[in-house]
Scaffold this motif. Structure first.
Motif, short mmCIF file in Angstrom:
data_model
loop_
_atom_site.label_atom_id
_atom_site.label_comp_id
_atom_site.label_asym_id
_atom_site.label_seq_id
_atom_site.Cartn_x
_atom_site.Cartn_y
_atom_site.Cartn_z
N PRO A 39 0.81 -1.22 0.00
CA PRO A 39 0.00 0.00 0.00
C PRO A 39 0.84 1.28 0.00
CG PRO A 39 -0.94 -1.61 1.50
CD PRO A 39 0.39 -2.15 1.08
N LEU A 40 1.93 1.31 0.78
CA LEU A 40 2.80 2.48 0.78
C LEU A 40 3.48 2.63 -0.58
CD1 LEU A 40 4.22 4.84 2.19
CD2 LEU A 40 5.91 3.20 3.07
N ALA A 41 3.93 1.53 -1.17
CA ALA A 41 4.56 1.58 -2.48
C ALA A 41 3.59 2.11 -3.53
CB ALA A 41 5.07 0.19 -2.87
N ASP A 42 2.35 1.65 -3.48
CA ASP A 42 1.34 2.14 -4.43
C ASP A 42 1.13 3.64 -4.27
OD1 ASP A 42 0.92 -0.39 -5.50
OD2 ASP A 42 -0.79 -0.83 -4.20
N VAL A 244 12.36 12.71 13.41
CA VAL A 244 11.25 13.23 12.61
C VAL A 244 10.03 12.36 12.84
CG1 VAL A 244 10.44 13.64 10.25
CG2 VAL A 244 12.81 14.18 10.86
N GLU A 245 8.88 12.99 13.06
CA GLU A 245 7.66 12.23 13.31
C GLU A 245 6.99 11.79 12.01
OE1 GLU A 245 4.88 14.24 15.85
OE2 GLU A 245 5.88 13.50 17.66
N PHE A 246 6.43 10.58 12.07
CA PHE A 246 5.64 10.02 10.98
C PHE A 246 4.28 9.61 11.53
CE2 PHE A 246 9.74 9.82 9.05
CZ PHE A 246 9.51 9.82 7.67
N PRO A 247 3.27 9.52 10.66
CA PRO A 247 1.94 9.13 11.15
C PRO A 247 1.92 7.74 11.76
CG PRO A 247 1.81 10.05 8.93
CD PRO A 247 3.27 9.83 9.22
N GLY A 248 1.12 7.59 12.83
CA GLY A 248 0.90 6.27 13.41
C GLY A 248 1.98 5.82 14.35
N ASP A 249 2.00 4.50 14.58
CA ASP A 249 2.99 3.94 15.48
C ASP A 249 4.02 3.14 14.68
OD1 ASP A 249 1.68 1.56 14.82
OD2 ASP A 249 0.66 1.38 16.76
N HIS A 250 4.51 2.06 15.24
CA HIS A 250 5.58 1.29 14.60
C HIS A 250 5.19 0.81 13.20
CE1 HIS A 250 9.38 -0.81 14.77
NE2 HIS A 250 8.80 -1.97 14.50
N GLY A 251 3.92 0.51 13.00
CA GLY A 251 3.45 0.06 11.69
C GLY A 251 2.59 1.09 11.00
N GLN A 256 -1.82 3.83 7.65
CA GLN A 256 -2.13 5.10 7.00
C GLN A 256 -1.18 5.32 5.83
OE1 GLN A 256 -2.71 8.42 9.96
NE2 GLN A 256 -2.04 6.86 11.43
N PRO A 257 -1.24 4.47 4.81
CA PRO A 257 -0.23 4.53 3.75
C PRO A 257 -0.20 5.85 2.98
CG PRO A 257 -2.01 3.03 3.15
CD PRO A 257 -2.19 3.37 4.60
N LYS A 258 -1.36 6.45 2.71
CA LYS A 258 -1.37 7.70 1.94
C LYS A 258 -0.76 8.84 2.74
CE LYS A 258 -5.32 6.48 -0.97
NZ LYS A 258 -6.71 6.83 -1.39
N GLU A 259 -1.16 8.95 4.00
CA GLU A 259 -0.60 10.00 4.85
C GLU A 259 0.89 9.77 5.09
OE1 GLU A 259 -4.94 9.45 5.82
OE2 GLU A 259 -3.22 8.14 5.49
N PHE A 260 1.25 8.52 5.26
CA PHE A 260 2.65 8.18 5.49
C PHE A 260 3.48 8.51 4.24
CE2 PHE A 260 6.36 5.86 6.72
CZ PHE A 260 6.28 5.69 8.09
N ALA A 261 2.94 8.21 3.06
CA ALA A 261 3.66 8.49 1.81
C ALA A 261 3.89 9.99 1.65
CB ALA A 261 2.88 7.94 0.62
#
Length: 270
Positions: A39-42, A244-251, A256-261
């Motif tokens: 999902p993140l790759a997409d 640097v902060e990223f959305p969510g926790d360890h996974g 949240q693949p779109k927000e993470f991307a």
């Protein structure tokens, strides 16, 4: 469109996937496989060439000797071979958990091959003030696996990592149904041959700070109670860079693949 390929590497065969077009970015975990990063790759493939792979001994990446232990150094050499197969002098790399440890080893062992490494929550237990206690806990998890099997080992692993395993609101939801044969094989591989090598890895701080690679340490914005938040802050302090902060926790990248991307794009552009 996703293209699947297999690459011969030292002692085995590496399964990998290529999608999208644009600047090259590698997404990797350990033991998480290519499917987990799909999902993140997409979400990144609209403006990046995105490569994901199964780490050695996991899912579609087979070993000539199934009893060979997996180490960050071996996995880093696999990624360097993957870059060679892609005719890429360098790439940006996002590594999460054990994949972040792989990325750190890649930067040190193959200088110049990584432009920016985003090391998301690497479980570097040796950097903690209570390292001896945490490393002993890792040994105990492996002992539990050998005595009681995969399920008991995962419960102990998740509890030690800081997740609520008592059924509270924050407890990670178990996957639906019984684990597949592949999941069981991957878990067995992780506990028997990968966990200790990854958690005991101590990065060469002098080498990390001497190379041209920009190293970014990522922490999930809801990971505050996890041991990987502690290890990430310890690494960031040693290489003198703010985390640097990223959305969510360890996974977070799976949830949240779109927000993470989008956050990863911002970090790579900065």
């Amino acid at each position: 469109m996703t293209t699947t390929r297999t690459l011969d590497v030292a002692g085995g065969h590496l399964y990998y996937e290529v999608r999208g077009s644009g600047p090259l970015v590698l997404l990797m975990g350990s033991p998480m496989d290519a499917e987990a990063f799909g999902p993140l790759a997409d979400a990144l493939a609209s403006d990046h060439t995105v490569v994901t792979h199964d780490p050695r001994g996991i899912s579609g990446s087979t070993l000539d000797d199934p009893e060979q232990d997996s180490t960050p150094e071996l996995r880093a050499d696999d990624v360097a071979a993957l870059l060679d197969a892609l005719d890429a002098d360098s790439a940006d790399v996002f590594g999460s958990s054990g994949g972040a440890v792989t990325g750190l080893a890649l930067v040190v062992r193959h200088p110049g091959r990584v432009r920016t490494l985003v090391a998301h929550e690497p479980p570097l237990l040796g950097l903690l003030p209570d390292a001896a206690e945490q490393l002993a806990a890792a040994d105990d998890i492996v002992d539990t696996f050998r005595r009681e099997g995969v399920g008991a080992a995962w419960m102990k692993f998740m509890g030690n990592a800081g997740f609520d395993v008592g059924g509270g609101e924050d407890a990670p939801a178990p996957p639906p149904g019984e684990p597949s044969e592949r999941d069981l094989a991957n878990s067995t591989r992780f506990f028997a041959h990968e966990l200790l090598g990854t958690s005991r890895y101590v990065p060469d701080i002098a080498a990390l700070t001497a190379v041209s690679t920009r190293v970014v340490v990522g922490i999930g914005d809801t990971s505050g109670g996890l041991i990987t938040a502690r290890t990430s802050r310890a690494l960031a302090e040693r290489i003198d860079t703010p985390p640097v902060e990223f959305p969510g926790d360890h996974g977070g990248f799976t949830e949240q693949p779109k927000e993470f991307a989008e956050r990863l794009r911002e970090v790579l552009r900065s």
